[in-house]
Each structure stands twice: as C-alpha cells, then as structure tokens.
Design a protein around this motif. Structure first.
Motif, PDB file in Angstrom:
ATOM      1  N   SER A  98      -6.378  -6.079   9.375  1.00 23.92           N
ATOM      2  CA  SER A  98      -6.800  -6.300   7.882  1.00 23.92           C
ATOM      3  C   SER A  98      -6.318  -7.002   7.016  1.00 23.92           C
ATOM      4  CB  SER A  98      -7.092  -4.871   7.597  1.00 23.92           C
ATOM      5  OG  SER A  98      -7.456  -4.751   6.352  1.00 23.92           O
ATOM      6  N   ASN A  99      -6.631  -8.078   6.558  1.00 23.92           N
ATOM      7  CA  ASN A  99      -5.982  -8.856   5.440  1.00 23.92           C
ATOM      8  C   ASN A  99      -5.907  -7.915   4.220  1.00 23.92           C
ATOM      9  OD1 ASN A  99      -5.586 -11.070   6.848  1.00 23.92           O
ATOM     10  ND2 ASN A  99      -7.332 -12.056   6.248  1.00 23.92           N
ATOM     11  N   VAL A 100      -6.833  -7.085   3.989  1.00 24.13           N
ATOM     12  CA  VAL A 100      -7.046  -6.342   2.629  1.00 24.13           C
ATOM     13  C   VAL A 100      -5.928  -5.430   2.796  1.00 24.13           C
ATOM     14  CG1 VAL A 100      -8.240  -4.397   1.536  1.00 24.13           C
ATOM     15  CG2 VAL A 100      -9.463  -6.556   2.305  1.00 24.13           C
ATOM     16  N   ALA A 101      -5.804  -4.505   3.772  1.00 23.76           N
ATOM     17  CA  ALA A 101      -4.701  -3.736   3.973  1.00 23.76           C
ATOM     18  C   ALA A 101      -3.359  -4.318   3.930  1.00 23.76           C
ATOM     19  CB  ALA A 101      -4.673  -3.189   5.447  1.00 23.76           C
ATOM     20  N   SER A 102      -3.322  -5.558   4.340  1.00 22.28           N
ATOM     21  CA  SER A 102      -1.882  -6.249   3.999  1.00 22.28           C
ATOM     22  C   SER A 102      -1.753  -6.531   2.505  1.00 22.28           C
ATOM     23  CB  SER A 102      -2.081  -7.709   4.641  1.00 22.28           C
ATOM     24  OG  SER A 102      -0.774  -8.330   4.471  1.00 22.28           O
ATOM     25  N   PHE A 103      -2.665  -7.034   1.825  1.00 20.10           N
ATOM     26  CA  PHE A 103      -2.446  -7.106   0.404  1.00 20.10           C
ATOM     27  C   PHE A 103      -2.300  -5.839  -0.445  1.00 20.10           C
ATOM     28  CE2 PHE A 103      -4.900  -6.364  -3.620  1.00 20.10           C
ATOM     29  CZ  PHE A 103      -4.158  -7.144  -4.585  1.00 20.10           C
ATOM     30  N   VAL A 104      -3.119  -4.419  -0.048  1.00 17.41           N
ATOM     31  CA  VAL A 104      -2.971  -3.330  -0.545  1.00 17.41           C
ATOM     32  C   VAL A 104      -1.549  -3.000  -0.478  1.00 17.41           C
ATOM     33  CG1 VAL A 104      -3.650  -0.850  -0.348  1.00 17.41           C
ATOM     34  CG2 VAL A 104      -5.167  -2.791  -0.491  1.00 17.41           C
ATOM     35  N   SER A 105      -0.828  -2.813   0.709  1.00 15.58           N
ATOM     36  CA  SER A 105       0.318  -2.363   1.075  1.00 15.58           C
ATOM     37  C   SER A 105       1.386  -3.238   0.429  1.00 15.58           C
ATOM     38  CB  SER A 105       0.649  -2.307   2.461  1.00 15.58           C
ATOM     39  OG  SER A 105       0.433  -3.457   3.233  1.00 15.58           O
ATOM     40  N   ARG A 106       1.202  -4.401   0.233  1.00  8.82           N
ATOM     41  CA  ARG A 106       2.449  -5.356  -0.064  1.00  8.82           C
ATOM     42  C   ARG A 106       2.600  -5.059  -1.492  1.00  8.82           C
ATOM     43  NH1 ARG A 106       1.071 -10.066   0.109  1.00  8.82           N
ATOM     44  NH2 ARG A 106      -0.796 -10.132   1.218  1.00  8.82           N
ATOM     45  N   THR A 107       1.231  -4.670  -2.162  1.00  6.67           N
ATOM     46  CA  THR A 107       1.282  -4.745  -3.734  1.00  6.67           C
ATOM     47  C   THR A 107       1.719  -3.131  -4.271  1.00  6.67           C
ATOM     48  OG1 THR A 107      -0.770  -6.162  -3.838  1.00  6.67           O
ATOM     49  CG2 THR A 107      -0.458  -4.772  -5.619  1.00  6.67           C
ATOM     50  N   ALA A 108       1.326  -2.371  -3.478  1.00  4.35           N
ATOM     51  CA  ALA A 108       1.747  -0.812  -3.690  1.00  4.35           C
ATOM     52  C   ALA A 108       3.225  -0.548  -3.857  1.00  4.35           C
ATOM     53  CB  ALA A 108       0.876   0.152  -2.963  1.00  4.35           C
ATOM     54  N   SER A 109       3.994  -1.354  -3.129  1.00  4.80           N
ATOM     55  CA  SER A 109       5.541  -0.947  -3.112  1.00  4.80           C
ATOM     56  C   SER A 109       6.283  -2.228  -2.640  1.00  4.80           C
ATOM     57  CB  SER A 109       5.651   0.202  -2.082  1.00  4.80           C
ATOM     58  OG  SER A 109       6.983   0.532  -1.816  1.00  4.80           O
ATOM     59  N   LYS A 110       7.484  -2.135  -3.218  1.00  5.10           N
ATOM     60  CA  LYS A 110       8.663  -3.046  -2.753  1.00  5.10           C
ATOM     61  C   LYS A 110       9.083  -2.674  -1.362  1.00  5.10           C
ATOM     62  CE  LYS A 110      10.189  -4.238  -7.384  1.00  5.10           C
ATOM     63  NZ  LYS A 110      11.123  -4.223  -8.459  1.00  5.10           N
ATOM     64  N   ASN A 111       8.830  -1.408  -1.085  1.00  8.08           N
ATOM     65  CA  ASN A 111       9.381  -0.930   0.384  1.00  8.08           C
ATOM     66  C   ASN A 111       8.284  -0.818   1.111  1.00  8.08           C
ATOM     67  OD1 ASN A 111      10.958   0.247   2.355  1.00  8.08           O
ATOM     68  ND2 ASN A 111      10.876   2.300   1.475  1.00  8.08           N
ATOM     69  N   SER A 112       7.682  -1.987   1.659  1.00 13.04           N
ATOM     70  CA  SER A 112       6.334  -1.899   2.352  1.00 13.04           C
ATOM     71  C   SER A 112       6.823  -2.416   3.870  1.00 13.04           C
ATOM     72  CB  SER A 112       5.483  -3.005   1.880  1.00 13.04           C
ATOM     73  OG  SER A 112       6.336  -4.373   1.859  1.00 13.04           O
ATOM     74  N   CYS A 113       5.821  -1.750   4.837  1.00 12.02           N
ATOM     75  CA  CYS A 113       5.797  -1.959   6.239  1.00 12.02           C
ATOM     76  C   CYS A 113       4.732  -2.502   6.878  1.00 12.02           C
ATOM     77  CB  CYS A 113       6.164  -0.869   6.964  1.00 12.02           C
ATOM     78  SG  CYS A 113       8.151  -0.495   6.911  1.00 12.02           S
ATOM     79  N   LEU A 114       4.847  -3.566   7.729  1.00 11.74           N
ATOM     80  CA  LEU A 114       3.614  -3.665   8.575  1.00 11.74           C
ATOM     81  C   LEU A 114       3.699  -3.066   9.835  1.00 11.74           C
ATOM     82  CD1 LEU A 114       1.149  -5.788   8.905  1.00 11.74           C
ATOM     83  CD2 LEU A 114       2.523  -7.354   9.635  1.00 11.74           C
ATOM     84  N   TRP A 115       2.693  -2.271  10.385  1.00  6.63           N
ATOM     85  CA  TRP A 115       2.406  -1.457  11.440  1.00  6.63           C
ATOM     86  C   TRP A 115       1.933  -2.290  12.663  1.00  6.63           C
ATOM     87  CZ3 TRP A 115       5.306   2.420   9.759  1.00  6.63           C
ATOM     88  CH2 TRP A 115       5.766   3.697  10.569  1.00  6.63           C
ATOM     89  N   GLY A 116       2.524  -2.540  13.631  1.00  3.00           N
ATOM     90  CA  GLY A 116       2.054  -3.293  14.868  1.00  3.00           C
ATOM     91  C   GLY A 116       1.585  -2.487  15.890  1.00  3.00           C
ATOM     92  N   HIS A 117       0.324  -2.525  16.369  1.00  3.22           N
ATOM     93  CA  HIS A 117      -0.258  -1.362  17.396  1.00  3.22           C
ATOM     94  C   HIS A 117      -0.327  -2.040  18.916  1.00  3.22           C
ATOM     95  CE1 HIS A 117      -0.835   1.523  14.261  1.00  3.22           C
ATOM     96  NE2 HIS A 117      -1.332   0.527  13.652  1.00  3.22           N
ATOM     97  N   ALA A 118       0.043  -3.413  19.090  1.00  4.27           N
ATOM     98  CA  ALA A 118      -0.028  -4.246  20.266  1.00  4.27           C
ATOM     99  C   ALA A 118       1.065  -5.174  20.464  1.00  4.27           C
ATOM    100  CB  ALA A 118      -1.675  -4.878  20.247  1.00  4.27           C
ATOM    101  N   ASP A 119       0.784  -5.594  21.832  1.00  5.18           N
ATOM    102  CA  ASP A 119       1.757  -6.786  22.110  1.00  5.18           C
ATOM    103  C   ASP A 119       0.889  -7.964  21.866  1.00  5.18           C
ATOM    104  OD1 ASP A 119       2.847  -8.839  23.525  1.00  5.18           O
ATOM    105  OD2 ASP A 119       3.263  -7.795  25.396  1.00  5.18           O
ATOM    106  N   TYR A 120       0.915  -8.667  20.700  1.00  2.00           N
ATOM    107  CA  TYR A 120       0.141  -9.484  20.312  1.00  2.00           C
ATOM    108  C   TYR A 120       0.122 -10.937  21.102  1.00  2.00           C
ATOM    109  CZ  TYR A 120      -0.704  -6.542  16.563  1.00  2.00           C
ATOM    110  OH  TYR A 120      -1.188  -5.324  15.899  1.00  2.00           O
ATOM    111  N   LEU A 121       1.221 -11.286  21.822  1.00  4.37           N
ATOM    112  CA  LEU A 121       1.382 -12.476  22.681  1.00  4.37           C
ATOM    113  C   LEU A 121       0.438 -12.318  23.706  1.00  4.37           C
ATOM    114  CD1 LEU A 121       2.545 -15.041  22.760  1.00  4.37           C
ATOM    115  CD2 LEU A 121       4.492 -14.119  24.045  1.00  4.37           C
ATOM    116  N   THR A 122       0.344 -10.906  24.384  1.00  5.87           N
ATOM    117  CA  THR A 122      -0.395 -10.908  25.452  1.00  5.87           C
ATOM    118  C   THR A 122      -1.992 -10.624  24.852  1.00  5.87           C
ATOM    119  OG1 THR A 122       1.119  -9.261  26.572  1.00  5.87           O
ATOM    120  CG2 THR A 122      -1.240  -9.092  27.225  1.00  5.87           C
ATOM    121  N   LEU A 123      -2.251  -9.988  23.861  1.00  8.39           N
ATOM    122  CA  LEU A 123      -3.419  -9.989  23.018  1.00  8.39           C
ATOM    123  C   LEU A 123      -4.058 -11.371  22.724  1.00  8.39           C
ATOM    124  CD1 LEU A 123      -5.582  -8.207  21.741  1.00  8.39           C
ATOM    125  CD2 LEU A 123      -4.347  -8.488  19.603  1.00  8.39           C
TER     126      LEU A 123
END
Length: 361
Positions: A98-123
């Motif tokens: 979600s691009n929206v989730a990325s924007f929201v989380s990066r805006t809300a805090s300087k201490n932000s994390c992106l959570w990955g739920h897959a092996d994206y290379l295989t995906l």
C-alpha cells in the motif's frame, strides 16, 4: 506511554490482517497507545480489535479524472501531515503493497518501519527490476528499519538492496495459541470421517501462489489407486471457480470438498488428520503455527521457514505435483507422529522482546 501507529489497507480476512490484529492487541495490553490507519475501514477482523485501539480511515480519492484525483489526494496528504506529522513514537507500514500506508507511516514518525510479509524476489518470479520498482515506489530507503517475517524475505531483499543489510530485521508474527485452541472447540456441521483420512488446506484460492492444482492432481492419482481419503479446502479467491471446474472435470467431487471462506477455520483442523500446504511461496506461513498448536502434522512445499516443519512436525516436499503426491501417499500409508510439543509462550515472548527493541530504536 509510547504512541504507535500502524498503517494497513483493511481488516478483511487474510494472514497479514490476522497478524496485525494479534500484534496491536498485544501491544495495547502492554500499555502502548495504538492507532491503526486503514485505507478501507472494513473487514470482519474489526470486531476483534481491542476497543481501546483508535482506528481512523485515510481513503485516497479514486476519481477517474486524473487532475481532480491528484489535487484531492495532495490536499489529503497536506491535511494528514499538518495533523499527524511526527506525532508518534513509532510507526509501521504493515501493508507493504500500500502506497498510502507507506506515506502515512513515514509521515507519522521519524522512527518508522516497513513490514515485509513475503519473499518478494520469488513473488515477482525472480525479476529483480520489478522488485526494485516495487520497493522504490514505497520509498523503502526513507524508513529507519525494514522488518521481514521470514529469513527468506530478508535474504532476497538484501540481495537486491545490499546497502540495506544493517537496516533489515527478521521478526516472525505472533500467534494467539489459547484463542486458537478455544476456537477449535466450536461445533460445526461437518463431522470427523472415521472411514477416510482427511487432508486440510486453509488459504486463498490463488493459483499463482497457492498452486492447489498440485493437490488436485495428487488426489486424482490417489483415488485411482483406491486410497480412502478426502481433502477439505477452506478458503476462497480469484481461482476458486477454476478449481471447482477442474475437480468436476476429474470427477473428484467425492474426495475434494469446497467449504468456502471461514472466519473460524480451526474446527476443521480438529476433524483433519493432516494439513497440506502446496504453495510456490509464502511469507512466514501462519498455518505452520496453527498446525503446531493444534497438533496436526503438516505436509509443506519448501516455502519460507520450511525447516521448522522438519523439526518433528511433518514432511517437506519439493514444489512439484509428483512429490506432493508421494508425501500424501506416505501419510496415508504410514501416518505421522509429531515429535515434540510447540511452546507458544516462549515463541511469543521472544517476538515481543524483539518488537520492543525495534520500537525503542
């Protein structure tokens, strides 16, 4: 009290959504102040969220008029930034896509994390440029940390983005063992068939990832060889009708049952003898933990963290129809005795400690 924000798409049925509910409820209970931002404030998991957790909606404009859409979404971003910029101690983009989730989380805090739920290379079928494009769109390098729920996910990510190695962490999803055990006791109409060995698959009906055709092909061979068994398919998805058509074509309606999507799939574990995962790829498969907790042996392809199944919980197969057939046949002939008891409390405690370290930077 630390304020934490999680950004996601919705709370419909799904592995990511289930993991989000477990994690946010646990952190709320530990004294954190939790806010969840959703693109769509919908889904059956909404009722499972702790009522103390604040849920807000950030729905992007989807107008077909490009200029109108861009202007409206710019105004939305400005308003959100003015209200929430750096107002949280920690923030998470939990819906990686979600691009929206990325924007929201990066805006809300300087201490932000992106959570990955897959092996994206295989995906993305080993197409590195597509993986690069996906993560660049999410502005991956603006997050303080990138967390993956499986070691395979992390390894494929740093293969493409080696400069991110020190910023990436593996942290599995929590599991609500007591809740699962309690839900498994619920009464359902379908009863245990003592005359037939029962296999179970729980998941989305999506051939690209789940490859249920492997199980269907295996079932055809096993039926031809006169084995007494049935397969329960709990789930739904874009390829559900194609699977039904194939089962009808191969005259397997008497051995493969389509049960649809279930909010509570756990009673079906209770009447099953073995769980089967035929996927090409997964993040950390929650069905592993569910099977461990409910003491059901599992047959799985070599997806993320399959080595855990080899520690006494089941059988591992190659990602082929032939090997799945052989392992299902072996299970029918010999059964499987689980070698050790899964310690869910220890498992969860280690994860919570790791997450708190991530929160504290």
């Amino acid at each position: 009290m630390k304020k934490i924000l999680f950004a996601a798409y919705s709370l419909d049925i799904g592995g990511i959504e289930k993991a989000l509910v477990s994690l946010t409820n646990r952190l709320q209970q530990k004294g954190y102040e939790i806010t969840i931002v959703l693109e769509k404030k919908q889904g059956i998991f909404l009722e499972e969220i702790d009522p103390k957790i604040h849920i807000i909606q950030y729905a992007p404009d989807e107008s077909k008029n490009i200029l109108k859409r861009k202007v409206k979404n710019l105004i939305k971003r400005i308003k959100f930034s003015l209200k929430y910029k750096n107002k949280f101690d920690f923030s998470v983009c939990f819906a990686t896509y979600s691009n929206v989730a990325s924007f929201v989380s990066r805006t809300a805090s300087k201490n932000s994390c992106l959570w990955g739920h897959a092996d994206y290379l295989t995906l993305f079928e080993n197409q590195e440029e597509k993986v690069k494009e996906f993560f660049k769109e999410k502005k991956y390098n603006q997050f303080k940390k990138v967390v993956f729920v499986s070691k395979e996910g992390r390894e494929s990510f740093i293969k493409i983005f080696p400069e991110m190695k020190q910023k990436t962490i593996v942290c599995n999803n929590l599991i609500e063992a007591e809740t699962i055990q309690e839900l498994a006791k619920q009464t359902i109409e379908l009863k245990k068939d003592k005359e037939k060995f029962t296999f179970l698959n729980v998941g989305r009906h999506d051939e690209k990832q789940k490859k249920l055709t492997r199980m269907i092909t295996a079932a055809k061979k096993l039926k031809e060889e006169k084995y007494k068994f049935k397969i329960l398919l709990v789930g739904d998805g874009p390829d559900n009708q194609e699977y039904k058509n194939l089962v009808k074509k191969e005259k397997l309606e008497d051995v493969i049952l389509f049960l649809g999507k279930k909010q509570n799939p756990y009673p079906y574990f209770e009447i099953a003898d073995c769980v089967v995962l035929s996927s090409d790829y997964e993040g950390y498969p929650v069905v592993f933990l569910e099977s461990f907790i409910l003491n059901k042996p599992i047959i799985t392809t070599k997806v993320s963290d399959y080595e855990e199944v080899e520690q006494g919980y089941g059988m591992v197969t190659e990602k082929t129809e032939e090997d799945i057939y052989k392992k299902m046949k072996q299970m029918l002939e010999d059964g499987f005795t689980i070698k050790k008891q899964f310690d869910s409390k220890k498992y969860n405690q280690e994860i919570i400690e790791k997450i708190e370290r991530i929160i504290n930077g």
